[in-house]
Design a protein around this motif. Sequence first.
Motif, PDB file in Angstrom:
ATOM      1  N   ARG A   1      55.779 -11.809 -12.382  1.00  0.00           N
ATOM      2  CA  ARG A   1      54.799 -10.757 -12.114  1.00  0.00           C
ATOM      3  C   ARG A   1      55.333  -9.385 -12.469  1.00  0.00           C
ATOM      4  O   ARG A   1      54.594  -8.517 -12.935  1.00  0.00           O
ATOM      5  N   PHE A   2      56.625  -9.183 -12.251  1.00  0.00           N
ATOM      6  CA  PHE A   2      57.236  -7.878 -12.501  1.00  0.00           C
ATOM      7  C   PHE A   2      58.477  -8.064 -13.391  1.00  0.00           C
ATOM      8  O   PHE A   2      59.617  -7.919 -12.929  1.00  0.00           O
TER       9      PHE A   2
ATOM     10  N   PHE B   1      61.197  -5.139 -13.663  1.00  0.00           N
ATOM     11  CA  PHE B   1      62.089  -5.068 -12.509  1.00  0.00           C
ATOM     12  C   PHE B   1      63.141  -6.167 -12.590  1.00  0.00           C
ATOM     13  O   PHE B   1      64.326  -5.932 -12.288  1.00  0.00           O
TER      14      PHE B   1
ATOM     15  N   ASN C   1      61.760  -3.000  -1.646  1.00  0.00           N
ATOM     16  CA  ASN C   1      61.988  -3.343  -3.048  1.00  0.00           C
ATOM     17  C   ASN C   1      63.285  -2.742  -3.583  1.00  0.00           C
ATOM     18  O   ASN C   1      63.975  -3.366  -4.393  1.00  0.00           O
TER      19      ASN C   1
ATOM     20  N   ILE D   1      61.183 -10.722  -5.361  1.00  0.00           N
ATOM     21  CA  ILE D   1      60.097 -10.153  -6.147  1.00  0.00           C
ATOM     22  C   ILE D   1      59.932 -11.040  -7.371  1.00  0.00           C
ATOM     23  O   ILE D   1      60.914 -11.327  -8.067  1.00  0.00           O
TER      24      ILE D   1
ATOM     25  N   VAL E   1      60.041   1.854 -12.622  1.00  0.00           N
ATOM     26  CA  VAL E   1      59.366   0.560 -12.762  1.00  0.00           C
ATOM     27  C   VAL E   1      59.279  -0.183 -11.435  1.00  0.00           C
ATOM     28  O   VAL E   1      58.920  -1.368 -11.407  1.00  0.00           O
TER      29      VAL E   1
ATOM     30  N   PRO F   1      58.093  -1.972  -8.310  1.00  0.00           N
ATOM     31  CA  PRO F   1      56.796  -2.488  -7.866  1.00  0.00           C
ATOM     32  C   PRO F   1      56.401  -1.937  -6.495  1.00  0.00           C
ATOM     33  O   PRO F   1      57.258  -1.745  -5.636  1.00  0.00           O
ATOM     34  N   GLU F   2      55.127  -1.665  -6.315  1.00  0.00           N
ATOM     35  CA  GLU F   2      54.565  -1.289  -5.015  1.00  0.00           C
ATOM     36  C   GLU F   2      55.366  -0.168  -4.346  1.00  0.00           C
ATOM     37  O   GLU F   2      55.677  -0.238  -3.157  1.00  0.00           O
ATOM     38  N   ARG F   3      55.660   0.866  -5.115  1.00  0.00           N
ATOM     39  CA  ARG F   3      56.506   1.937  -4.607  1.00  0.00           C
ATOM     40  C   ARG F   3      55.882   2.658  -3.424  1.00  0.00           C
ATOM     41  O   ARG F   3      56.577   3.127  -2.525  1.00  0.00           O
TER      42      ARG F   3
END
Length: 432
Positions: free
Chosen positions: A242-243, A246, A377, A238, A366, A368-370
């Motif tokens: 961008r994140f 995380f 992830n 990841i 937090v 991402p894309e949960r």
Amino acid sequence: MIDDKAEAAVRWPPSQADGHADAAPRVRRVGWPFIVIYGLAYTGLWMALLPPILVGLAMRVREIVPAHAAGSLSLVVGVGALIALFGNPFFGRLSDRTSSRFGMRRPWLVAGALGGMAGLAVVATAASVPQLLLGWCVTQLACNAQLAALAAIFADQIPAAQRGTVSGIVNVSLPLGMTGGTFLVEALADSTLAVFLVPAAIALACALALAWVLPDHRLAAVRRPPYGWREFLGSFWISPLRFPDFAWAWSSRFLLYAGVALLMTYQEFYLIRQLGCPPDEAPRWIFLSTLVQSCTVAVFGALGGALSDALGRRKVFVSGAALVYALALLMIAFAASYSWFLAGMAMAGIAQGVYLAADLALVTDVLPERETHAARNLGIFNIASVLPQSLMPAVAPGILLASGGSYEALFVAAAVLVALGAWAILPVQGVR
């Protein structure tokens, strides 16, 4: 068990006919019966997986190659952890795209428990280090498939307002599993097969109980995302740019578990060589220290998770707990007696309970894309827990060699890493 009509109500993703194909399903509050069974499934998993790391593998390598026990243990634990490193996110990705009629998570939950039992049977009967290594790799691979499913169930089923509380309950499972498993190791010490297979049978029974009550999401085959080399490689990455939240949370967990890995892997050798524990008494000493640590993890994990929910804060609990864990490692490093060692383990349990309860809630907040990639992830996040188990046994012999075999130096190094983990959580911006 949830029948087909009820399960259809939670199919995932929603169909185009629903008029909101990209919407996430509404997550309702879960009741205590489900929470208890979910916690028991985690307890069974830890009961099967952790005692071999604490006691069982060291016991087996001493039986197989007594003259090279430390090096063989590092090899087995390190390679097994490397397998786990890839297994967790890989099976997480597969779980996210599983379109079985039994659901997305249920097949991996049950298959992982069965595979773990098979791997532990090989560990128990191995007559050489390669056989022991094979059995432990199978165990790690299967248990991490189960762990990926359990982590995804947390993201699927637990609403934000309950995450601290439920993660506290989940983290009670860690000390319960360690204590129960090490107790069984001591109670069943006359039978090597029973030492490994009785906890595995309990893990399987708990996994089946959760599979029975789980209102699992079902993925329509036509909505299953493509899977190729690009998606496979994406299972392990990841973007931190961008994140960043995380990435910082991942780094903090990695640094904490670097310290945990050193303590867990070398606890037995430390007790024998530095505190003078007779080798045949090591399982009992480790059981007592695990019991002390487990009690504090259980109490402070539940309290820390509930308090984190009540205050709506995560970072202060995570960072503060990591600092306390670093202090506990220093206490253990310079312990002059077994009593001081137990005091250090108690402090470590307090810190670990609070850290894990708040940290799991924080990273889920937090993540991402949960809605579409929760298992993948969370699997990537769990790399932060398993990678140190592979790296630290490779690093530790160098520290011991440079320090003349001093476990004080080894645990001081562990304390420094954990203290850095306390700092790493501070830049997270998405939660308080």
